[in-house]
Design a protein around this motif. Structure first.
Motif, PDB file in Angstrom:
ATOM      1  N   GLU A 108       1.257  -1.577  -0.282  1.00  0.00           N
ATOM      2  CA  GLU A 108      -0.374   0.112   0.523  1.00  0.00           C
ATOM      3  C   GLU A 108       1.255   1.314  -0.241  1.00  0.00           C
ATOM      4  OE1 GLU A 108      -2.654  -0.144   3.381  1.00  0.00           O
ATOM      5  OE2 GLU A 108      -3.922  -1.771   2.991  1.00  0.00           O
ATOM      6  N   VAL A 109       1.905   1.423   0.539  1.00  0.00           N
ATOM      7  CA  VAL A 109       2.736   2.450   1.151  1.00  0.00           C
ATOM      8  C   VAL A 109       3.625   1.943  -0.390  1.00  0.00           C
ATOM      9  CG1 VAL A 109       5.235   3.594   1.750  1.00  0.00           C
ATOM     10  CG2 VAL A 109       3.193   2.563   3.702  1.00  0.00           C
ATOM     11  N   GLN A 110       3.890   1.519  -1.217  1.00  0.00           N
ATOM     12  CA  GLN A 110       4.677   1.959  -2.225  1.00  0.00           C
ATOM     13  C   GLN A 110       3.600   2.241  -3.392  1.00  0.00           C
ATOM     14  OE1 GLN A 110       6.023  -2.756  -2.628  1.00  0.00           O
ATOM     15  NE2 GLN A 110       8.341  -1.319  -1.881  1.00  0.00           N
ATOM     16  N   GLN A 111       1.894   1.797  -3.184  1.00  0.00           N
ATOM     17  CA  GLN A 111       1.326   2.096  -4.565  1.00  0.00           C
ATOM     18  C   GLN A 111       0.721   3.512  -4.684  1.00  0.00           C
ATOM     19  OE1 GLN A 111      -1.819  -0.787  -4.074  1.00  0.00           O
ATOM     20  NE2 GLN A 111      -0.800  -2.387  -5.484  1.00  0.00           N
ATOM     21  N   ARG A 112       0.582   4.032  -2.645  1.00  0.00           N
ATOM     22  CA  ARG A 112       0.140   5.206  -2.287  1.00  0.00           C
ATOM     23  C   ARG A 112       0.708   6.530  -2.024  1.00  0.00           C
ATOM     24  NH1 ARG A 112      -4.304   4.649   1.765  1.00  0.00           N
ATOM     25  NH2 ARG A 112      -4.855   1.943   1.688  1.00  0.00           N
ATOM     26  N   GLY A 113       2.094   5.697  -1.452  1.00  0.00           N
ATOM     27  CA  GLY A 113       2.308   6.348  -0.398  1.00  0.00           C
ATOM     28  C   GLY A 113       2.606   6.345   1.629  1.00  0.00           C
ATOM     29  N   HIS A 114       1.104   5.415   1.422  1.00  0.00           N
ATOM     30  CA  HIS A 114       0.945   5.209   2.857  1.00  0.00           C
ATOM     31  C   HIS A 114       0.183   3.949   3.143  1.00  0.00           C
ATOM     32  CE1 HIS A 114      -3.437   7.193   2.868  1.00  0.00           C
ATOM     33  NE2 HIS A 114      -2.868   7.783   1.939  1.00  0.00           N
ATOM     34  N   GLY A 115      -0.114   3.796   4.168  1.00  0.00           N
ATOM     35  CA  GLY A 115      -0.988   2.764   4.658  1.00  0.00           C
ATOM     36  C   GLY A 115      -1.813   2.809   5.709  1.00  0.00           C
ATOM     37  N   THR A 116      -2.108   3.729   5.647  1.00  0.00           N
ATOM     38  CA  THR A 116      -4.150   4.339   6.314  1.00  0.00           C
ATOM     39  C   THR A 116      -4.915   3.455   6.346  1.00  0.00           C
ATOM     40  OG1 THR A 116      -3.014   6.478   6.885  1.00  0.00           O
ATOM     41  CG2 THR A 116      -5.506   5.796   6.991  1.00  0.00           C
ATOM     42  N   ARG A 117      -5.454   2.566   7.005  1.00  0.00           N
ATOM     43  CA  ARG A 117      -6.781   1.634   6.948  1.00  0.00           C
ATOM     44  C   ARG A 117      -7.615   2.557   6.851  1.00  0.00           C
ATOM     45  NH1 ARG A 117      -7.249  -3.631   5.373  1.00  0.00           N
ATOM     46  NH2 ARG A 117      -5.157  -3.767   4.360  1.00  0.00           N
ATOM     47  N   ARG A 118      -7.552   3.056   8.416  1.00  0.00           N
ATOM     48  CA  ARG A 118      -8.980   3.090   8.323  1.00  0.00           C
ATOM     49  C   ARG A 118      -8.701   4.360   8.998  1.00  0.00           C
ATOM     50  NH1 ARG A 118     -13.388   0.452  11.882  1.00  0.00           N
ATOM     51  NH2 ARG A 118     -15.317   1.337  11.107  1.00  0.00           N
ATOM     52  N   ARG A 119      -9.215   5.624   9.023  1.00  0.00           N
ATOM     53  CA  ARG A 119      -9.689   6.983   9.521  1.00  0.00           C
ATOM     54  C   ARG A 119     -11.163   6.979  10.201  1.00  0.00           C
ATOM     55  NH1 ARG A 119      -9.198  10.336   3.897  1.00  0.00           N
ATOM     56  NH2 ARG A 119      -9.637  12.267   5.465  1.00  0.00           N
ATOM     57  N   ILE A 120     -11.343   7.971  11.411  1.00  0.00           N
ATOM     58  CA  ILE A 120     -12.204   8.368  12.572  1.00  0.00           C
ATOM     59  C   ILE A 120     -12.410   9.776  12.898  1.00  0.00           C
ATOM     60  CG2 ILE A 120     -14.046   7.615  14.086  1.00  0.00           C
ATOM     61  CD1 ILE A 120     -12.555   5.196  14.235  1.00  0.00           C
ATOM     62  N   GLN A 121     -13.295  10.315  11.950  1.00  0.00           N
ATOM     63  CA  GLN A 121     -13.156  11.954  12.694  1.00  0.00           C
ATOM     64  C   GLN A 121     -13.334  12.248  14.310  1.00  0.00           C
ATOM     65  OE1 GLN A 121     -15.345  13.765   9.839  1.00  0.00           O
ATOM     66  NE2 GLN A 121     -14.162  14.756   8.546  1.00  0.00           N
ATOM     67  N   LEU A 122     -12.219  12.247  15.183  1.00  0.00           N
ATOM     68  CA  LEU A 122     -13.439  12.427  16.552  1.00  0.00           C
ATOM     69  C   LEU A 122     -14.502  13.515  16.592  1.00  0.00           C
ATOM     70  CD1 LEU A 122      -9.764  11.197  17.990  1.00  0.00           C
ATOM     71  CD2 LEU A 122     -11.422   9.909  17.326  1.00  0.00           C
ATOM     72  N   ASN A 123     -15.737  13.487  17.006  1.00  0.00           N
ATOM     73  CA  ASN A 123     -16.314  14.659  17.569  1.00  0.00           C
ATOM     74  C   ASN A 123     -15.749  15.473  18.723  1.00  0.00           C
ATOM     75  OD1 ASN A 123     -17.579  12.689  19.660  1.00  0.00           O
ATOM     76  ND2 ASN A 123     -19.009  12.453  18.114  1.00  0.00           N
ATOM     77  N   HIS A 124     -16.718  16.435  19.287  1.00  0.00           N
ATOM     78  CA  HIS A 124     -15.550  16.509  20.498  1.00  0.00           C
ATOM     79  C   HIS A 124     -15.740  15.639  21.873  1.00  0.00           C
ATOM     80  CE1 HIS A 124     -16.547  20.105  23.650  1.00  0.00           C
ATOM     81  NE2 HIS A 124     -15.062  20.173  23.018  1.00  0.00           N
ATOM     82  N   LEU A 125     -17.025  14.845  22.180  1.00  0.00           N
ATOM     83  CA  LEU A 125     -17.094  13.812  22.870  1.00  0.00           C
ATOM     84  C   LEU A 125     -16.439  13.260  23.307  1.00  0.00           C
ATOM     85  CD1 LEU A 125     -18.799  13.042  25.731  1.00  0.00           C
ATOM     86  CD2 LEU A 125     -20.428  12.149  23.489  1.00  0.00           C
TER      87      LEU A 125
END
Length: 471
Positions: free
Chosen positions: A337-354
């Protein structure tokens, strides 16, 4: 890397995330409308680099680690460099305050890997010559032989996984070093980085008694430097040791005995000039782990390498909502994944205020100093500690019992209360959630829409164009 957090903290700090493949830039799964955080908090971050390989798996360990099939040090180095560069571009970070090489067994990496990654960081962000750079070390002859090379590569702090000074216990734990080798490694590390060597030691081990633990601590304190981390052995399902205990092959101390071991260690360390500054960490001469302090103070951190976790506000899309990021676990898949797109981030979750405040609360309460009003206000300017916790019946009981303190300084545990933090967290988290939801209900109609999501690849292209002066 933070080795242990209370189980009550697990859901807010290190969630067990399912992995998705084939997602460009990772998938944002939570839409959040409330914008949180202060602008100056987005410019600095610590960096965690995960080396996933070990020569063997310890009997108690369930960390993300793999036995290497071949020597791919060069490929791993290049990918760690590239992901470091990419995630710095995707963030708003212009200054890295500390770097921590964890694992796995990062002392298996070639020293040139360490220097290459630090050089990459220096090209993309400010990295002070005085920034803390820590390397976890397995105290084997091979690990010890490379300490000076790591020091020349830029490491200025060593964290040594001693775990035990009893050879029989080390065998049960599946460690590949002896107590003599651990002592020699400590000596060499102290020669190179006096005042900046930490040792990890574990209690609650099989067949361990309170008396043997006291004797072991006394031996350790004769040779250790100015930082000690204590970890209670946790029986993780699926590990070899878990199965041995379940089958009755091995016995471990009762909860009552391990509690006594913890209190005994606190007392002995205090008598030798160590100040406890966090649940598991003790330092003298102010030799605290600045990197781990950044976690406990709720600051941003970037996680690089297979299975690494990160918390930072990404560039673009309004640039004010912190994200929890998890990198792909399996090294081979991560490399691709890093070789293909520069990073291997599999998941991102936006953290709300709470969610953000939950993390600040859980991690901040691990420190002896707790959470000051000023620090809390950075993340919650509209709702203070007194407003949230000052009127709760459950919290009032904790205050009256002397386990919890809420005063003009802020919110913190007492000396006795710190050992009981995991039992207090559910009440504190529930009260926080209740007050935040009550506050938000009255403001729901006035909230702006959540900023649109953004494509990481576009951010990278724009950042590269700016760097070359083409935009």
């Amino acid at each position: 890397m933070i080795k242990h957090t209370f189980r009550a903290a697990g859901r807010v700090f290190s969630p067990r995330l399912r992995c998705f493949s084939g997602i460009s830039g990772g998938e944002i799964i939570e839409d959040v409308s409330e914008q949180t955080g202060c602008a100056h908090l987005t410019k600095q971050a610590s960096l965690y680099v995960h080396w996933p390989y070990c020569l063997r798996r310890c009997s108690y360990c369930n960390f993300n680690k793999y036995i290497p099939r071949d020597n791919n040090n060069q490929v791993m180095t290049e990918c760690l460099q590239r992901e470091t560069e990419t995630l710095l571009l995707l963030s708003q970070v212009s200054c890295i305050t500390s770097v921590f090489f964890g694992g796995g067994t990062p002392s298996l990496a070639h020293p040139s890997t360490i220097s290459a990654i630090l050089e990459t960081v220096s090209k993309r962000a400010k990295l002070s010559d005085k920034a803390e750079v820590t390397l976890e070390v397995n105290p084997t002859p091979v690990g010890m032989s490379k300490l000076e090379d790591y020091w020349h590569a830029g490491v200025n702090r060593f964290s040594i996984g001693v775990q035990s000074l009893q050879d029989e216990d080390l065998k049960i734990l599946g460690r590949d070093h002896s107590s003599h080798q651990a002592l020699q490694t400590i000596k060499e590390a102290r020669r190179l980085c006096p005042g900046s060597v930490s040792v990890d030691v574990m209690f609650g081990r099989p067949k361990q008694s309170l008396e043997s633990w006291e004797k072991e601590l006394s031996e350790l304190l004769k040779v250790c430097d100015d930082h000690v981390s204590l970890y209670q052995l946790t029986l993780e399902r699926g590990t070899q040791l878990f199965k041995q205990v379940q089958c009755g092959e091995v016995t471990v101390p009762t909860e009552e005995v391990t509690a006594e071991m913890y209190q005994c260690a606190r007392r002995i360390l205090h008598q030798h000039g160590f100040q406890q500054y966090e649940v598991s960490n003790f330092a003298r001469h102010n030799a605290v782990s600045h990197h781990n302090m950044s976690y406990w103070k709720g600051r941003q951190y970037i996680g690089v390498g297979p299975g690494a976790h990160g918390r930072f506000v990404p560039l673009g899309g309004g640039g004010v909502i912190r994200e929890a990021r998890t990198q792909t676990l399996e090294p081979d898949v991560w490399i691709r994944e890093v070789q293909q797109r520069g990073h291997g981030t599999r998941r991102r979750i936006q953290l709300n205020h709470l969610k953000l405040l939950e993390e600040v609360l859980v991690m901040g309460m691990r420190m002896m100093e707790g959470i000051t009003h000023k620090h809390w206000q950075l993340f919650s300017p509209r709702l203070g500690l007194h407003e949230i916790f000052g009127t709760s019946i459950d919290v009032l009981e904790l205050l009256q019992s002397g386990q919890l303190i809420l005063d003009d300084r802020g919110l913190r545990c007492s000396w006795d209360g710190l050992a009981l933090l995991d039992s207090m967290l559910p009440s504190l988290l529930l009260e926080l959630e209740t007050k935040i939801l009550q506050k938000s209900q009255g403001e729901l109609m006035d909230k702006p829409r959540s900023p649109p999501t953004h494509d990481d690849s576009n951010v990278i292209r724009v950042a590269n164009l700016r760097e070359r002066g083409l935009n």
